[in-house]
Design a protein around this motif. Structure first.
Motif, mmCIF file in Angstrom:
data_model
loop_
_atom_site.group_PDB
_atom_site.id
_atom_site.type_symbol
_atom_site.label_atom_id
_atom_site.label_comp_id
_atom_site.label_asym_id
_atom_site.label_seq_id
_atom_site.Cartn_x
_atom_site.Cartn_y
_atom_site.Cartn_z
ATOM 1 N N ILE A 4 0.861 -1.173 0.000
ATOM 2 C CA ILE A 4 0.000 0.000 0.000
ATOM 3 C C ILE A 4 0.903 1.230 0.000
ATOM 4 O O ILE A 4 1.731 1.402 0.889
ATOM 5 C CB ILE A 4 -0.924 0.016 1.226
ATOM 6 N N PHE A 27 -0.383 -5.675 7.738
ATOM 7 C CA PHE A 27 -0.616 -5.657 6.295
ATOM 8 C C PHE A 27 -0.055 -6.877 5.579
ATOM 9 O O PHE A 27 -0.078 -6.945 4.360
ATOM 10 C CB PHE A 27 0.001 -4.391 5.677
ATOM 11 N N VAL A 30 -2.848 -8.643 3.293
ATOM 12 C CA VAL A 30 -3.845 -7.809 2.625
ATOM 13 C C VAL A 30 -4.019 -8.290 1.191
ATOM 14 O O VAL A 30 -3.047 -8.470 0.463
ATOM 15 C CB VAL A 30 -3.412 -6.326 2.652
ATOM 16 N N CYS A 35 -7.280 -4.059 -0.248
ATOM 17 C CA CYS A 35 -6.481 -2.845 -0.391
ATOM 18 C C CYS A 35 -7.258 -1.782 -1.168
ATOM 19 O O CYS A 35 -7.325 -0.630 -0.765
ATOM 20 C CB CYS A 35 -5.165 -3.162 -1.089
ATOM 21 N N ALA A 39 -8.251 -0.997 2.878
ATOM 22 C CA ALA A 39 -7.846 -1.898 3.956
ATOM 23 C C ALA A 39 -8.105 -1.329 5.349
ATOM 24 O O ALA A 39 -7.592 -0.267 5.694
ATOM 25 C CB ALA A 39 -6.370 -2.242 3.810
ATOM 26 N N LEU A 42 -5.441 0.249 7.321
ATOM 27 C CA LEU A 42 -4.953 1.582 6.975
ATOM 28 C C LEU A 42 -5.486 2.625 7.957
ATOM 29 O O LEU A 42 -4.759 3.531 8.357
ATOM 30 C CB LEU A 42 -5.351 1.925 5.542
ATOM 31 N N TRP A 57 -4.226 6.753 -1.597
ATOM 32 C CA TRP A 57 -3.407 5.552 -1.510
ATOM 33 C C TRP A 57 -3.592 4.750 -2.788
ATOM 34 O O TRP A 57 -4.541 4.963 -3.536
ATOM 35 C CB TRP A 57 -3.763 4.701 -0.286
ATOM 36 N N CYS A 59 -2.563 0.635 -4.470
ATOM 37 C CA CYS A 59 -2.147 -0.724 -4.169
ATOM 38 C C CYS A 59 -1.264 -1.217 -5.310
ATOM 39 O O CYS A 59 -1.609 -1.043 -6.478
ATOM 40 C CB CYS A 59 -3.363 -1.624 -4.047
#
Length: 69
Positions: A4, A27, A30, A35, A39, A42, A57, A59
């Motif tokens: 991430i 994480f 994940v 994600c 997630a 996060l 963010w 992924c």
């Protein structure tokens, strides 16, 4: 492994943003779907960084070195 990449901005200086790879043991497992949905881990991670705002963010598959831009 899914990494991430968070875009974090300083609350005291909102124009000061950087990218950081979010890495904790939370994480480790994940999935890409989790994600992309933000997630839940996060939110917990952000609670540990109260001086920053999560602007975005993304992924990615694999790892990044965590250096900001």
């Amino acid at each position: 492994m899914i990494a991430i990449i968070a875009v974090l901005c300083s609350l005291s200086s909102p124009e000061n943003c950087r990218e950081q790879t979010v890495t904790t043991s939370d994480f480790a497992d994940v999935s890409m779907q989790s994600c992309l949905m933000g997630a839940p881990q996060l939110a917990d991670w952000m609670n540990q960084h109260p001086t920053e705002r999560l602007a975005a963010w993304r992924c990615v598959i694999g790892q990044r070195d965590g250096r900001g831009t």
